[in-house]
Design a protein around this motif. Structure first.
Motif, PDB file in Angstrom:
ATOM      1  N   LYS A  22       0.756  -1.125   0.099  1.00  0.00           N
ATOM      2  CA  LYS A  22      -0.042  -0.007  -0.074  1.00  0.00           C
ATOM      3  C   LYS A  22       0.847   1.387   0.120  1.00  0.00           C
ATOM      4  O   LYS A  22       0.517   2.422  -0.577  1.00  0.00           O
ATOM      5  N   TRP A  23       1.981   1.182   0.775  1.00  0.00           N
ATOM      6  CA  TRP A  23       2.873   2.458   0.792  1.00  0.00           C
ATOM      7  C   TRP A  23       3.435   2.699  -0.540  1.00  0.00           C
ATOM      8  O   TRP A  23       3.456   3.811  -1.009  1.00  0.00           O
ATOM      9  N   PHE A  38      11.290  14.242   0.908  1.00  0.00           N
ATOM     10  CA  PHE A  38      11.010  13.396   1.728  1.00  0.00           C
ATOM     11  C   PHE A  38       9.958  13.566   2.815  1.00  0.00           C
ATOM     12  O   PHE A  38       8.969  13.005   2.705  1.00  0.00           O
ATOM     13  N   ASN A  39      10.203  14.899   3.294  1.00  0.00           N
ATOM     14  CA  ASN A  39       9.122  15.320   4.350  1.00  0.00           C
ATOM     15  C   ASN A  39       7.666  15.595   3.706  1.00  0.00           C
ATOM     16  O   ASN A  39       6.874  15.659   4.638  1.00  0.00           O
ATOM     17  N   GLN A  40       7.695  16.018   2.611  1.00  0.00           N
ATOM     18  CA  GLN A  40       6.364  16.299   2.153  1.00  0.00           C
ATOM     19  C   GLN A  40       5.554  14.965   1.898  1.00  0.00           C
ATOM     20  O   GLN A  40       4.358  14.873   2.344  1.00  0.00           O
ATOM     21  N   LEU A  41       6.268  13.950   1.306  1.00  0.00           N
ATOM     22  CA  LEU A  41       5.525  12.603   1.425  1.00  0.00           C
ATOM     23  C   LEU A  41       5.197  12.088   2.641  1.00  0.00           C
ATOM     24  O   LEU A  41       3.945  11.730   2.749  1.00  0.00           O
ATOM     25  N   GLU A  46      -0.431   9.766   5.774  1.00  0.00           N
ATOM     26  CA  GLU A  46      -0.634   9.589   7.059  1.00  0.00           C
ATOM     27  C   GLU A  46      -0.746   8.232   7.659  1.00  0.00           C
ATOM     28  O   GLU A  46      -0.871   7.223   6.648  1.00  0.00           O
ATOM     29  N   GLY A  47       0.262   8.025   8.639  1.00  0.00           N
ATOM     30  CA  GLY A  47       0.388   6.758   9.212  1.00  0.00           C
ATOM     31  C   GLY A  47       1.541   5.813   8.597  1.00  0.00           C
ATOM     32  O   GLY A  47       1.972   4.951   9.159  1.00  0.00           O
ATOM     33  N   ILE A  48       2.295   6.576   7.700  1.00  0.00           N
ATOM     34  CA  ILE A  48       3.623   6.218   7.456  1.00  0.00           C
ATOM     35  C   ILE A  48       4.783   6.426   8.221  1.00  0.00           C
ATOM     36  O   ILE A  48       4.858   7.865   8.461  1.00  0.00           O
ATOM     37  N   GLN A  50       8.715   7.279   9.467  1.00  0.00           N
ATOM     38  CA  GLN A  50       9.819   7.826   8.675  1.00  0.00           C
ATOM     39  C   GLN A  50      11.058   6.653   8.234  1.00  0.00           C
ATOM     40  O   GLN A  50      11.175   6.657   7.066  1.00  0.00           O
ATOM     41  N   LYS A  51      10.891   5.548   8.945  1.00  0.00           N
ATOM     42  CA  LYS A  51      11.660   4.449   8.631  1.00  0.00           C
ATOM     43  C   LYS A  51      11.126   3.632   7.367  1.00  0.00           C
ATOM     44  O   LYS A  51      11.694   3.164   6.462  1.00  0.00           O
ATOM     45  N   MET A  52       9.653   3.442   7.234  1.00  0.00           N
ATOM     46  CA  MET A  52       9.207   2.718   6.416  1.00  0.00           C
ATOM     47  C   MET A  52       9.272   3.677   5.078  1.00  0.00           C
ATOM     48  O   MET A  52       9.417   2.889   3.963  1.00  0.00           O
ATOM     49  N   LEU A  53       8.859   4.662   5.258  1.00  0.00           N
ATOM     50  CA  LEU A  53       9.113   5.598   3.864  1.00  0.00           C
ATOM     51  C   LEU A  53      10.535   5.496   3.299  1.00  0.00           C
ATOM     52  O   LEU A  53      10.230   5.609   2.118  1.00  0.00           O
TER      53      LEU A  53
END
Length: 123
Positions: A22-23, A38-41, A46-48, A50-53
């Motif tokens: 899903k991510w 990165f921070n925009q994403l 919502e819910g992701i 930093q590590k997962m992103l």
């Protein structure tokens, strides 16, 4: 020889992992609209975590679906954009997003019915 997606060692499964994440799908759909930092994403999805992103972005970049561009600023700014290959995948998964949005009520109703049947059996 044609790949056999049902075979345990078929490389097609790695690509299907991306489609089923899903991510990854959300990131591709966003980047199809415009390049993002990165921070925009992280703020938009919502819910992701930093590590997962970070992990998903690296996987998408490795697969050739997105590009990472470091901009020489202090601190360094990193921008992500979708590749042409990524655009084709985003186009393929967009109908799945549409389907999910259009059928959400029916799926939730089916889940409630299923859960109610389990309660009745357990009682």
């Amino acid at each position: 020889m044609k790949p056999d997606v049902y075979a345990a060692n078929c490389p097609t499964r790695q690509i299907l992992d991306r489609v089923g994440d899903k991510w990854a799908v959300l990131i591709l759909l966003l980047l199809r609209e415009e390049p993002m930092r990165f921070n925009q994403l992280r703020r938009t999805i919502e819910g992701i975590s930093q590590k997962m992103l970070s992990q998903v972005l690296k996987s998408l970049e490795r697969d050739g679906l997105i590009k990472r561009r470091a901009i020489a600023t202090v601190p360094v700014t990193v921008e992500y954009s979708i590749t042409q290959l990524g655009v084709t995948l985003a186009g393929a998964v967009d109908p799945l997003r549409d389907w999910a949005e259009q059928n959400l009520k029916d799926v939730l109703a089916a889940q409630r019915r299923y859960d109610a049947q389990l309660k009745d059996v357990a009682a």
